[in-house]
Design a protein around this motif. Structure first.
Motif, PDB file in Angstrom:
ATOM      1  N   PRO A  61       0.948  -1.043  -0.116  1.00  0.00           N
ATOM      2  CA  PRO A  61      -0.010  -0.007  -0.003  1.00  0.00           C
ATOM      3  C   PRO A  61       0.920   1.377   0.212  1.00  0.00           C
ATOM      4  O   PRO A  61       0.332   2.414  -0.436  1.00  0.00           O
ATOM      5  N   GLU A  62       2.070   1.204   0.475  1.00  0.00           N
ATOM      6  CA  GLU A  62       2.920   2.389   0.352  1.00  0.00           C
ATOM      7  C   GLU A  62       4.425   1.865   0.281  1.00  0.00           C
ATOM      8  O   GLU A  62       4.566   0.566   0.215  1.00  0.00           O
ATOM      9  N   MET A  65       5.964  -0.185   3.177  1.00  0.00           N
ATOM     10  CA  MET A  65       4.981  -0.967   3.933  1.00  0.00           C
ATOM     11  C   MET A  65       4.682  -2.142   3.112  1.00  0.00           C
ATOM     12  O   MET A  65       4.158  -1.958   1.953  1.00  0.00           O
ATOM     13  N   SER A  67       1.500  -5.333   3.354  1.00  0.00           N
ATOM     14  CA  SER A  67       0.486  -5.961   3.834  1.00  0.00           C
ATOM     15  C   SER A  67       0.151  -7.180   3.554  1.00  0.00           C
ATOM     16  O   SER A  67       0.020  -7.450   2.367  1.00  0.00           O
ATOM     17  N   SER A  69      -3.078  -9.524   4.005  1.00  0.00           N
ATOM     18  CA  SER A  69      -4.594 -10.014   4.406  1.00  0.00           C
ATOM     19  C   SER A  69      -4.713 -11.415   4.378  1.00  0.00           C
ATOM     20  O   SER A  69      -4.854 -12.083   3.358  1.00  0.00           O
ATOM     21  N   PRO A  92       6.020  -7.494  12.191  1.00  0.00           N
ATOM     22  CA  PRO A  92       4.799  -7.410  11.665  1.00  0.00           C
ATOM     23  C   PRO A  92       3.900  -6.887  12.707  1.00  0.00           C
ATOM     24  O   PRO A  92       4.071  -7.041  13.948  1.00  0.00           O
ATOM     25  N   ASP A  95      -3.399  -6.624  12.864  1.00  0.00           N
ATOM     26  CA  ASP A  95      -4.570  -5.580  12.859  1.00  0.00           C
ATOM     27  C   ASP A  95      -5.714  -6.388  12.309  1.00  0.00           C
ATOM     28  O   ASP A  95      -5.845  -6.652  11.101  1.00  0.00           O
ATOM     29  N   THR A  98      -5.092  -8.587   9.111  1.00  0.00           N
ATOM     30  CA  THR A  98      -4.206  -8.101   8.297  1.00  0.00           C
ATOM     31  C   THR A  98      -2.971  -7.951   9.206  1.00  0.00           C
ATOM     32  O   THR A  98      -2.947  -7.380  10.274  1.00  0.00           O
ATOM     33  N   ARG A 100       0.426  -5.813   8.859  1.00  0.00           N
ATOM     34  CA  ARG A 100       1.148  -4.525   8.407  1.00  0.00           C
ATOM     35  C   ARG A 100       2.711  -4.861   8.618  1.00  0.00           C
ATOM     36  O   ARG A 100       2.993  -4.895   9.920  1.00  0.00           O
ATOM     37  N   PRO A 102       6.021  -2.742   8.344  1.00  0.00           N
ATOM     38  CA  PRO A 102       6.687  -1.476   7.866  1.00  0.00           C
ATOM     39  C   PRO A 102       8.184  -1.878   7.721  1.00  0.00           C
ATOM     40  O   PRO A 102       8.689  -2.802   8.530  1.00  0.00           O
TER      41      PRO A 102
END
Length: 186
Positions: A61-62, A65, A67, A69, A92, A95, A98, A100, A102
């Motif tokens: 997504p960035e 980053m 992700s 799922s 990680p 969430d 998910t 994430r 970084p």
């Protein structure tokens, strides 16, 4: 084969070693997020070991980053554990379903570690190419012993096999040099 060995087969197998090396290099991070970074990580799921891409969707997504799922809630902890235990240095953040991940800035020490890993991948690829050479040379010896080829043909085809290996090793070294420069770039 009556006239020695199948050079197309040897070439295909050597190209396979180079392609596996390219895939391994793609999994080494250079500071930017990529879905390929998680390719070497396998998760213990449903009684077998499988790549993360088979238990969830990996996306970026960035730029810094990744992700993941995860499709099955019960697999979240297993995927988290697999990522933490890999030697890639990821932590990680869970969430829900998910994860994430970084990507921290690469420090000098981590860059050197990644270069060492790249060198290991390169050596494995060189060894694979040399194994193909060994198989080809054994086929040539057998063909000469069986009387299918002459001593001169054996020597010519041996030289051709050696040239194929030399070309693949040059290609591996070139890819390694490029990746090393990419990793060390700040």
């Amino acid at each position: 084969m009556p006239d020695g060995i199948d050079f197309n087969d040897l070439s295909r197998r050597m190209d396979g070693a180079v392609n596996a090396f390219k895939h391994d290099l793609a999994s080494l991070r250079t500071g930017r997020a990529s879905a390929n970074l998680l390719d070497p990580i396998h998760v213990e799921a449903y009684g077998s070991s499988m790549p993360i891409s088979q238990v969830g969707t990996v996306s970026v997504p960035e730029p810094r980053m990744i992700s993941v799922s995860i499709w099955d809630q019960s697999m979240v902890q297993a995927v988290d554990k697999a990522i933490r235990e890999s030697n890639l240095g990821f932590n990680p953040i869970v969430d829900g379903n998910t994860l994430r991940i970084p990507l921290p800035e690469l420090n000098e020490e981590r860059r050197k570690e990644l270069v060492k890993i790249a060198h290991q991948y390169a050596e494995n690829a060189r060894v694979a190419a040399r194994h193909v050479r060994r198989d080809g040379m054994e086929q040539l010896k057998k063909a000469e012993k069986d009387g299918d080829i002459s001593e001169d043909e054996h020597r010519q085809q041996s030289d051709r096999v050696q040239k194929m290996v030399d070309d693949r090793i040059k290609e591996i070294d070139k890819l390694l040099t490029t990746k090393e420069a990419e990793i060390m770039q700040v």
